[in-house]
Design a protein around this motif. Structure first.
Motif, PDB file in Angstrom:
ATOM      1  N   ARG A  79       0.822  -1.202   0.000  1.00 29.95           N
ATOM      2  CA  ARG A  79       0.000   0.000   0.000  1.00 29.95           C
ATOM      3  C   ARG A  79       0.857   1.254   0.000  1.00 29.95           C
ATOM      4  NH1 ARG A  79      -4.269  -1.602   4.717  1.00 29.95           N
ATOM      5  NH2 ARG A  79      -2.317  -1.995   5.808  1.00 29.95           N
ATOM      6  N   PRO A  88      -3.316   4.567   5.341  1.00 32.59           N
ATOM      7  CA  PRO A  88      -2.901   4.165   3.993  1.00 32.59           C
ATOM      8  C   PRO A  88      -3.748   4.794   2.908  1.00 32.59           C
ATOM      9  CG  PRO A  88      -4.141   2.412   5.058  1.00 32.59           C
ATOM     10  CD  PRO A  88      -3.915   3.467   6.089  1.00 32.59           C
ATOM     11  N   THR A  91      -4.007   0.846  -2.667  1.00 28.90           N
ATOM     12  CA  THR A  91      -3.342  -0.451  -2.635  1.00 28.90           C
ATOM     13  C   THR A  91      -2.671  -0.683  -3.983  1.00 28.90           C
ATOM     14  OG1 THR A  91      -4.892  -1.395  -1.040  1.00 28.90           O
ATOM     15  CG2 THR A  91      -3.649  -2.938  -2.408  1.00 28.90           C
TER      16      THR A  91
END
Length: 304
Positions: A79, A88, A91
Motif C-alpha cells: 500500500r 494508507p 493499494t
C-alpha cells in the motif's frame, strides 16, 4: 547436541523475463548448481525462538520516486502512504492474489521504481522493473530457519537474505563474508536484522538480544550486552554511512556504536507502544523507521 550439514555450492544464474501478462513480477531464473563440499558441523543447542509471524503487521517499506512510502504487510498487501501520513492510501498490489507465498518478511527499494520483496521461505519477488538475482528456492535449498530480512548491496546490483539463525545467502554482486552458523555458536535469541558496510564487503548481523556479529570489513564496535541491558527486544540495525551502527529496540530506544550519530529515541507515549518492524537507512547515517501498524517515522533524521 544438534548437527548441521553445511553444503557449499557454486551457482550460475541466468535471469530471464517472464511474459508481460504476469504484471509487475519480472523475475524468473534458470539455475545450475554444483555441490563442491559437504561438512558436518556440531552446534551446541540453540535456545532461541523464531520470530512470531503476524500477517497483518507491516514488515517492510521503501520510498517511491514520487515521494510516497510503499509499505508491505506479512500477507503481501502493498500500500501507498503519503509523506508523514498515518493512514494508507491506494493499494498497489496484493502478492497473495498472484502467488501462494509463505508469508512476507521484508521489502527494499531496488533503484528507480523497482522493489525487492522477500518471503519467509527465501523466495524473492522482483517488482516494477527490479532485476531478479536469485532466491533460496532457486538454489534447490530450504533454509534451516525462516528468512527475516533482505538487504540490498550499496551498488544496487544484488542483495543478501538473512535467516533467523544468522544464515546468509548472497545474490548478484553481494559478497558472502560469513554467517553465524559458520561460527558454531549457539544462539540465545533469534537473529532479526543486518546492515551492510559502505563498501559492500562486510555486514553486521543483529540478534533480538542486542548481540552483534561482524563479518568481512565490518568492525565490531560493541553490542547492547557489552554496555547495558535492553528495555525491549532489539528490532533493527542501521549503518552510520561510515564505521559504526545504530541499534533500535522494538519500542524505539536506540544505542549508537562506532562513529554512528545519536539522533533521538522515539517511544511511548508518542506512539502508544507500537513496535518497530523495519528500518531504512541512507548513506549519511540518517534513517526512517516502520511501525507494525504501517506508520513511518523519522527519528533518525530521515523523515520519511
Amino acid at each position: 547436541m544438534r548437527f548441521m550439514l553445511r553444503i557449499l555450492v557454486t551457482v550460475g544464474v541466468a535471469a530471464v523475463s517472464v511474459g508481460a501478462d504476469t504484471g509487475p513480477l519480472v523475475g524468473a531464473e534458470v539455475v545450475t548448481a554444483e555441490v563442491v563440499a559437504v561438512e558436518v558441523v556440531a552446534v551446541e543447542g540453540s535456545g532461541y525462538e523464531e520470530p512470531v509471524f503476524n500477517p497483518k503487521a507491516a514488515v517492510g517499506f521503501a520510498r517511491s520516486s514520487d515521494g510516497l512510502n510503499l509499505v508491505i504487510t506479512g500477507s503481501g498487501l502493498l500500500r501507498e502512504y503519503a509523506p508523514r501520513a498515518f493512514t494508507p492510501g491506494a493499494t498497489r498490489m496484493d502478492l497473495g492474489e498472484v502467488y501462494d507465498h509463505a508469508g512476507i518478511a521484508g521489502l527494499v527499494g531496488a533503484g528507480g521504481e523497482g522493489l525487492w520483496v522477500v518471503a519467509r521461505d527465501g523466495g524473492v519477488f522482483a517488482l516494477y522493473g527490479a532485476e531478479f538475482f536469485g532466491s533460496v528456492p532457486s538454489l534447490g535449498l530450504v533454509p534451516r530457519a525462516v528468512i527475516v530480512e533482505i538487504e540490498p548491496t550499496p551498488s544496487g546490483g544484488g542483495y543478501w537474505l538473512l535467516g533467523a539463525d544468522g544464515g546468509v545467502f548472497a545474490f548478484g554482486d553481494a559478497s558472502f563474508e560469513g554467517s553465524v552458523p559458520q561460527l558454531g555458536v549457539g544462539l540465545n535469541a533469534a537473529i532479526v536484522d543486518m546492515a551492510s558496510t559502505p563498501t559492500g564487503n562486510g555486514y553486521w548481523i543483529l540478534g533480538s538480544d542486542g548481540g552483534v556479529f561482524a563479518f568481512g570489513d565490518a568492525k565490531f564496535h560493541g553490542s547492547v550486552p557489552t554496555v547495558g541491558t535492553l528495555t525491549t527486544p532489539a528490532a533493527a540495525i542501521v549503518g552510520s554511512g561510515g564505521d559504526g551502527y545504530t541499534i533500535i529496540e522494538e519500542l524505539g530506544h536506540t544505542r549508537v556504536f562506532g562513529d554512528a550519530v545519536f539522533f533521538r529515541h522515539y517511544g511511548p507515549p508518542d506512539y502508544a507502544q507500537v513496535p518497530v518492524t523495519a528500518v531504512v537507512g541512507s548513506a549519511t547515517g540518517a534513517y526512517g523507521l516502520l511501525l507494525s501498524d504501517g506508520r513511518t517515522i523519522g527519528p533518525g533524521g530521515f523523515f520519511p
